[in-house]
Design a protein around this motif. Structure first.
Motif, PDB file in Angstrom:
ATOM      1  N   VAL A   1       0.855  -1.179   0.000  1.00  0.00           N
ATOM      2  CA  VAL A   1       0.000   0.000   0.000  1.00  0.00           C
ATOM      3  C   VAL A   1       0.896   1.235   0.000  1.00  0.00           C
ATOM      4  O   VAL A   1       1.894   1.292   0.717  1.00  0.00           O
ATOM      5  CB  VAL A   1      -0.907  -0.006   1.249  1.00  0.00           C
ATOM      6  CG1 VAL A   1      -1.729   1.265   1.338  1.00  0.00           C
ATOM      7  CG2 VAL A   1      -1.806  -1.231   1.240  1.00  0.00           C
ATOM      8  N   GLU A   2       0.511   2.209  -0.793  1.00  0.00           N
ATOM      9  CA  GLU A   2       1.309   3.433  -0.859  1.00  0.00           C
ATOM     10  C   GLU A   2       0.967   4.334   0.319  1.00  0.00           C
ATOM     11  O   GLU A   2      -0.208   4.580   0.607  1.00  0.00           O
ATOM     12  CB  GLU A   2       1.036   4.178  -2.164  1.00  0.00           C
ATOM     13  CG  GLU A   2       1.849   5.455  -2.284  1.00  0.00           C
ATOM     14  CD  GLU A   2       1.606   6.174  -3.592  1.00  0.00           C
ATOM     15  OE1 GLU A   2       2.596   6.520  -4.248  1.00  0.00           O
ATOM     16  OE2 GLU A   2       0.437   6.395  -3.946  1.00  0.00           O
ATOM     17  N   ILE A   3       1.998   4.796   1.000  1.00  0.00           N
ATOM     18  CA  ILE A   3       1.836   5.854   1.994  1.00  0.00           C
ATOM     19  C   ILE A   3       2.554   7.064   1.416  1.00  0.00           C
ATOM     20  O   ILE A   3       3.684   6.972   0.944  1.00  0.00           O
ATOM     21  CB  ILE A   3       2.385   5.471   3.386  1.00  0.00           C
ATOM     22  CG1 ILE A   3       2.194   6.638   4.353  1.00  0.00           C
ATOM     23  CG2 ILE A   3       3.821   5.005   3.333  1.00  0.00           C
ATOM     24  CD1 ILE A   3       2.449   6.293   5.803  1.00  0.00           C
TER      25      ILE A   3
ATOM     26  N   LEU B   1      -5.450  -2.967   3.767  1.00  0.00           N
ATOM     27  CA  LEU B   1      -5.525  -3.351   2.357  1.00  0.00           C
ATOM     28  C   LEU B   1      -6.044  -2.213   1.480  1.00  0.00           C
ATOM     29  O   LEU B   1      -6.387  -2.434   0.330  1.00  0.00           O
ATOM     30  CB  LEU B   1      -6.418  -4.586   2.205  1.00  0.00           C
ATOM     31  CG  LEU B   1      -5.933  -5.820   2.960  1.00  0.00           C
ATOM     32  CD1 LEU B   1      -6.944  -6.946   2.842  1.00  0.00           C
ATOM     33  CD2 LEU B   1      -4.569  -6.262   2.451  1.00  0.00           C
ATOM     34  N   SER B   2      -6.112  -0.999   2.033  1.00  0.00           N
ATOM     35  CA  SER B   2      -6.620   0.139   1.267  1.00  0.00           C
ATOM     36  C   SER B   2      -5.666   0.508   0.138  1.00  0.00           C
ATOM     37  O   SER B   2      -4.544   0.037   0.072  1.00  0.00           O
ATOM     38  CB  SER B   2      -6.838   1.335   2.187  1.00  0.00           C
ATOM     39  OG  SER B   2      -5.597   1.757   2.714  1.00  0.00           O
ATOM     40  N   LYS B   3      -6.121   1.369  -0.737  1.00  0.00           N
ATOM     41  CA  LYS B   3      -5.316   1.771  -1.898  1.00  0.00           C
ATOM     42  C   LYS B   3      -4.118   2.637  -1.498  1.00  0.00           C
ATOM     43  O   LYS B   3      -3.047   2.484  -2.012  1.00  0.00           O
ATOM     44  CB  LYS B   3      -6.184   2.545  -2.899  1.00  0.00           C
ATOM     45  CG  LYS B   3      -7.266   1.700  -3.497  1.00  0.00           C
ATOM     46  CD  LYS B   3      -6.714   0.891  -4.626  1.00  0.00           C
ATOM     47  CE  LYS B   3      -7.836   0.127  -5.296  1.00  0.00           C
ATOM     48  NZ  LYS B   3      -7.397  -0.870  -6.187  1.00  0.00           N
ATOM     49  N   GLU B   4      -4.327   3.607  -0.610  1.00  0.00           N
ATOM     50  CA  GLU B   4      -3.220   4.468  -0.194  1.00  0.00           C
ATOM     51  C   GLU B   4      -3.553   5.153   1.121  1.00  0.00           C
ATOM     52  O   GLU B   4      -4.703   5.239   1.517  1.00  0.00           O
ATOM     53  CB  GLU B   4      -2.893   5.514  -1.265  1.00  0.00           C
ATOM     54  CG  GLU B   4      -3.931   6.594  -1.433  1.00  0.00           C
ATOM     55  CD  GLU B   4      -3.541   7.614  -2.492  1.00  0.00           C
ATOM     56  OE1 GLU B   4      -2.905   7.240  -3.478  1.00  0.00           O
ATOM     57  OE2 GLU B   4      -3.890   8.782  -2.313  1.00  0.00           O
ATOM     58  N   ILE B   5      -2.501   5.630   1.774  1.00  0.00           N
ATOM     59  CA  ILE B   5      -2.632   6.386   3.014  1.00  0.00           C
ATOM     60  C   ILE B   5      -1.947   7.724   2.768  1.00  0.00           C
ATOM     61  O   ILE B   5      -0.841   7.772   2.226  1.00  0.00           O
ATOM     62  CB  ILE B   5      -1.940   5.662   4.182  1.00  0.00           C
ATOM     63  CG1 ILE B   5      -2.609   4.313   4.436  1.00  0.00           C
ATOM     64  CG2 ILE B   5      -1.952   6.526   5.434  1.00  0.00           C
ATOM     65  CD1 ILE B   5      -1.860   3.435   5.406  1.00  0.00           C
ATOM     66  N   GLU B   6      -2.607   8.797   3.159  1.00  0.00           N
ATOM     67  CA  GLU B   6      -2.011  10.114   2.979  1.00  0.00           C
ATOM     68  C   GLU B   6      -1.870  10.793   4.333  1.00  0.00           C
ATOM     69  O   GLU B   6      -2.802  10.800   5.134  1.00  0.00           O
ATOM     70  CB  GLU B   6      -2.861  10.975   2.045  1.00  0.00           C
ATOM     71  CG  GLU B   6      -2.155  12.236   1.632  1.00  0.00           C
ATOM     72  CD  GLU B   6      -2.710  12.837   0.356  1.00  0.00           C
ATOM     73  OE1 GLU B   6      -2.383  14.001   0.100  1.00  0.00           O
ATOM     74  OE2 GLU B   6      -3.448  12.162  -0.366  1.00  0.00           O
ATOM     75  N   LYS B   7      -0.676  11.344   4.576  1.00  0.00           N
ATOM     76  CA  LYS B   7      -0.376  12.002   5.846  1.00  0.00           C
ATOM     77  C   LYS B   7       0.175  13.401   5.583  1.00  0.00           C
ATOM     78  O   LYS B   7       1.135  13.563   4.835  1.00  0.00           O
ATOM     79  CB  LYS B   7       0.688  11.221   6.634  1.00  0.00           C
ATOM     80  CG  LYS B   7       0.249   9.881   7.119  1.00  0.00           C
ATOM     81  CD  LYS B   7      -0.609  10.031   8.332  1.00  0.00           C
ATOM     82  CE  LYS B   7      -0.989   8.674   8.897  1.00  0.00           C
ATOM     83  NZ  LYS B   7      -1.950   8.770   9.946  1.00  0.00           N
TER      84      LYS B   7
END
Length: 141
Positions: free
Chosen positions: A40-42, A117-123
């Motif tokens: 998963v992309e962070i 399992l989500s597509k991406e995480i943004e912080k």
């Protein structure tokens, strides 16, 4: 006093060398991904909390065992953001701790991150200056 100045000069030299290496990797088009085809992309951006401007920083991601997930250099854990504070990595599902550092003039931040399992995480990460070193005549970096 001389020992302190010598230590500070060595520290600045190391930071310069690591920043130059990071810039070369970015300019060469090398992607900064641990698992390029899986996970998963962070992604996110580091900001100066007082100005709202992007802030370059060093990011250390540790897994739930406390091991650093990725490092560019042998003796300096983590990786560096771009000049405007942007970063992205691929991580396998699990629990991590994300720590962000920018020199001695900003407070560091650590936060837990759970990758599912989500597509991406943004912080979006905001670092607060702890002392007005530049206003007092200090030059950091």
């Amino acid at each position: 006093m001389i020992h302190l100045l010598r230590t500070l000069a060595i520290f600045v030299f190391i930071l310069f060398c690591t920043a130059t290496r990071q810039k070369e990797k970015i300019q060469s088009g090398a992607e900064n991904r641990l698992f390029p085809d899986s996970g998963v992309e962070i992604k996110g951006r580091v900001y100066d909390a007082s100005t709202g401007l992007g802030l370059p920083a060093r990011i250390v991601i540790r897994n739930d065992s406390g091991n650093v997930v990725e490092s560019y250099f042998e003796h300096l854990p983590g990786f560096f953001t771009s000049d405007d504070g942007r970063f992205q990595r691929m991580l396998k599902p699990g629990k991590y701790e994300l720590s962000v550092f920018h020199g001695i003039d900003y407070e560091s931040v650590s936060m837990p991150v759970t990758v599912g399992l989500s597509k991406e995480i943004e912080k979006d990460i905001y670092l607060r200056p702890w002392s007005p070193l530049k206003k007092n005549g200090w030059i950091c970096g």
